[in-house]
Design a protein around this motif. Structure first.
Motif, PDB file in Angstrom:
ATOM      1  N   LEU A  93     116.617  15.292  41.616  1.00  0.00           N
ATOM      2  CA  LEU A  93     115.629  15.955  42.467  1.00  0.00           C
ATOM      3  C   LEU A  93     116.007  17.391  42.803  1.00  0.00           C
ATOM      4  O   LEU A  93     115.148  18.174  43.203  1.00  0.00           O
ATOM      5  N   LEU A  94     117.279  17.750  42.620  1.00  0.00           N
ATOM      6  CA  LEU A  94     117.672  19.149  42.827  1.00  0.00           C
ATOM      7  C   LEU A  94     116.938  20.071  41.856  1.00  0.00           C
ATOM      8  O   LEU A  94     116.684  21.230  42.174  1.00  0.00           O
ATOM      9  N   TYR A  95     116.581  19.551  40.694  1.00  0.00           N
ATOM     10  CA  TYR A  95     115.816  20.324  39.701  1.00  0.00           C
ATOM     11  C   TYR A  95     114.508  20.815  40.326  1.00  0.00           C
ATOM     12  O   TYR A  95     114.134  21.983  40.187  1.00  0.00           O
ATOM     13  N   HIS A  96     113.805  19.938  41.029  1.00  0.00           N
ATOM     14  CA  HIS A  96     112.531  20.318  41.656  1.00  0.00           C
ATOM     15  C   HIS A  96     112.761  21.297  42.807  1.00  0.00           C
ATOM     16  O   HIS A  96     111.949  22.212  43.012  1.00  0.00           O
ATOM     17  N   LEU A  97     113.857  21.113  43.514  1.00  0.00           N
ATOM     18  CA  LEU A  97     114.174  22.032  44.608  1.00  0.00           C
ATOM     19  C   LEU A  97     114.429  23.441  44.062  1.00  0.00           C
ATOM     20  O   LEU A  97     113.977  24.428  44.643  1.00  0.00           O
ATOM     21  N   ARG A  98     115.103  23.533  42.935  1.00  0.00           N
ATOM     22  CA  ARG A  98     115.341  24.842  42.309  1.00  0.00           C
ATOM     23  C   ARG A  98     114.033  25.494  41.875  1.00  0.00           C
ATOM     24  O   ARG A  98     113.848  26.705  42.014  1.00  0.00           O
ATOM     25  N   HIS A  99     113.125  24.686  41.338  1.00  0.00           N
ATOM     26  CA  HIS A  99     111.824  25.228  40.913  1.00  0.00           C
ATOM     27  C   HIS A  99     111.053  25.782  42.111  1.00  0.00           C
ATOM     28  O   HIS A  99     110.432  26.849  42.008  1.00  0.00           O
ATOM     29  N   LEU A 100     111.091  25.068  43.219  1.00  0.00           N
ATOM     30  CA  LEU A 100     110.408  25.559  44.418  1.00  0.00           C
ATOM     31  C   LEU A 100     111.033  26.866  44.903  1.00  0.00           C
ATOM     32  O   LEU A 100     110.335  27.780  45.339  1.00  0.00           O
ATOM     33  N   ARG A 101     112.358  26.968  44.797  1.00  0.00           N
ATOM     34  CA  ARG A 101     113.040  28.205  45.180  1.00  0.00           C
ATOM     35  C   ARG A 101     112.598  29.356  44.272  1.00  0.00           C
ATOM     36  O   ARG A 101     112.376  30.482  44.731  1.00  0.00           O
ATOM     37  N   ASP A 102     112.460  29.060  42.969  1.00  0.00           N
ATOM     38  CA  ASP A 102     112.041  30.097  42.015  1.00  0.00           C
ATOM     39  C   ASP A 102     110.643  30.627  42.310  1.00  0.00           C
ATOM     40  O   ASP A 102     110.301  31.746  41.919  1.00  0.00           O
ATOM     41  N   PHE A 103     109.816  29.828  42.993  1.00  0.00           N
ATOM     42  CA  PHE A 103     108.491  30.283  43.403  1.00  0.00           C
ATOM     43  C   PHE A 103     108.555  31.086  44.706  1.00  0.00           C
ATOM     44  O   PHE A 103     107.530  31.448  45.262  1.00  0.00           O
ATOM     45  N   ARG A 104     109.790  31.337  45.180  1.00  0.00           N
ATOM     46  CA  ARG A 104     110.042  32.136  46.370  1.00  0.00           C
ATOM     47  C   ARG A 104     109.402  31.555  47.641  1.00  0.00           C
ATOM     48  O   ARG A 104     108.874  32.290  48.485  1.00  0.00           O
ATOM     49  N   LEU A 105     109.478  30.230  47.743  1.00  0.00           N
ATOM     50  CA  LEU A 105     108.999  29.593  48.965  1.00  0.00           C
ATOM     51  C   LEU A 105     110.005  29.844  50.087  1.00  0.00           C
ATOM     52  O   LEU A 105     111.202  29.992  49.834  1.00  0.00           O
ATOM     53  N   PRO A 106     109.560  29.878  51.328  1.00  0.00           N
ATOM     54  CA  PRO A 106     110.475  30.118  52.447  1.00  0.00           C
ATOM     55  C   PRO A 106     111.534  29.011  52.553  1.00  0.00           C
ATOM     56  O   PRO A 106     111.304  27.863  52.166  1.00  0.00           O
ATOM     57  N   SER A 107     112.668  29.380  53.102  1.00  0.00           N
ATOM     58  CA  SER A 107     113.776  28.423  53.258  1.00  0.00           C
ATOM     59  C   SER A 107     113.355  27.200  54.061  1.00  0.00           C
ATOM     60  O   SER A 107     113.817  26.084  53.792  1.00  0.00           O
ATOM     61  N   LYS A 108     112.479  27.394  55.046  1.00  0.00           N
ATOM     62  CA  LYS A 108     112.023  26.273  55.880  1.00  0.00           C
ATOM     63  C   LYS A 108     111.283  25.245  55.033  1.00  0.00           C
ATOM     64  O   LYS A 108     111.461  24.032  55.209  1.00  0.00           O
ATOM     65  N   VAL A 109     110.474  25.699  54.102  1.00  0.00           N
ATOM     66  CA  VAL A 109     109.735  24.781  53.220  1.00  0.00           C
ATOM     67  C   VAL A 109     110.711  24.053  52.297  1.00  0.00           C
ATOM     68  O   VAL A 109     110.610  22.839  52.083  1.00  0.00           O
ATOM     69  N   LEU A 110     111.683  24.797  51.767  1.00  0.00           N
ATOM     70  CA  LEU A 110     112.693  24.187  50.901  1.00  0.00           C
ATOM     71  C   LEU A 110     113.498  23.138  51.664  1.00  0.00           C
ATOM     72  O   LEU A 110     113.795  22.061  51.141  1.00  0.00           O
ATOM     73  N   GLN A 111     113.829  23.454  52.910  1.00  0.00           N
ATOM     74  CA  GLN A 111     114.596  22.517  53.724  1.00  0.00           C
ATOM     75  C   GLN A 111     113.778  21.254  54.008  1.00  0.00           C
ATOM     76  O   GLN A 111     114.301  20.137  53.977  1.00  0.00           O
ATOM     77  N   ASN A 112     112.478  21.429  54.271  1.00  0.00           N
ATOM     78  CA  ASN A 112     111.608  20.268  54.495  1.00  0.00           C
ATOM     79  C   ASN A 112     111.526  19.395  53.244  1.00  0.00           C
ATOM     80  O   ASN A 112     111.558  18.164  53.334  1.00  0.00           O
ATOM     81  N   PHE A 113     111.420  20.045  52.082  1.00  0.00           N
ATOM     82  CA  PHE A 113     111.387  19.279  50.826  1.00  0.00           C
ATOM     83  C   PHE A 113     112.693  18.512  50.658  1.00  0.00           C
ATOM     84  O   PHE A 113     112.687  17.327  50.306  1.00  0.00           O
TER      85      PHE A 113
END
Length: 197
Positions: A93-113
């Motif tokens: 699932l870290l793969y999906h988290l990296r993809h979300l980061r690459d879309f420049r989503l805010p850290s709060k959204v990444l943390q929620n995911f």
């Protein structure tokens, strides 16, 4: 679950008979093909012979491990198989988290995911297995969390903090947590049979 004392299996076998009778009396069918027996024997003595369990004339299959409500329970009560399974699933699932980061989503959204997907996997039934898991098992899971911290650029709670937070002192079963405490050694030999219906 039944306890066998002094090599006397009668109480355990009677418990199974009571279960079988209760199911029959309440029009419930026990599927023997889906029922497994797991023997946990922590005594230092040589391996014993245990009578096979029979339900409705059929012998219940004896296994070394089984998965119950998402938890891998092994005959030797080791949690390594379970924690390795959690770590593998979480790393995927870290793969999906990296993809979300690459879309420049805010850290709060990444943390929620992370909290909703990865942390929920790493901490599922944590009060059951964490206290008796090995240091190596906990470190393997902690490495996944550290990777998530680097991806999200946020500080995440470690497993031990989450484990102790789950031990709510107001919970009615809080007194049972001493059984699951860290570094607790079995002080006297025991053996029991677990069966899953």
């Amino acid at each position: 679950m039944g306890l066998i004392s002094d090599n006397d299996e009668m109480a355990y076998l009677e418990e199974i008979k009571h279960l079988e009778n209760w199911c029959q009396g309440n029009n419930l069918l026990l599927k023997v093909s889906k029922t497994k027996e797991l023997i946990v024997d922590c005594s230092k003595k040589q391996e014993r012979y245990y009578q096979p369990v029979r339900i409705s004339g059929s012998t219940v299959k004896r296994v070394d491990s089984f998965r119950y409500l998402g938890v891998h329970i092994l005959q030797n009560l080791s949690w390594s198989h379970h924690t390795n399974s959690l770590a593998k699933k979480a790393r995927q699932l870290l793969y999906h988290l990296r993809h979300l980061r690459d879309f420049r989503l805010p850290s709060k959204v990444l943390q929620n995911f992370y909290t909703c997907t990865i942390e929920s996997i790493l901490t599922g039934n944590i009060t059951l297995w964490f206290g008796n898991s090995t240091k190596q098992d906990r470190q393997a899971l902690q490495r996944v969390m550290r990777s998530a911290e680097r991806i999200t650029h946020t500080e995440l709670p470690d497993l031990q903090t989450i484990y102790y937070k789950g031990k709510d002192p107001t919970h009615p079963n809080n007194r049972l947590f001493y059984l699951l405490s860290l570094d607790r050694a079995l002080t006297k030999p025991f053996h029991c049979k677990l069966y899953h219906v």
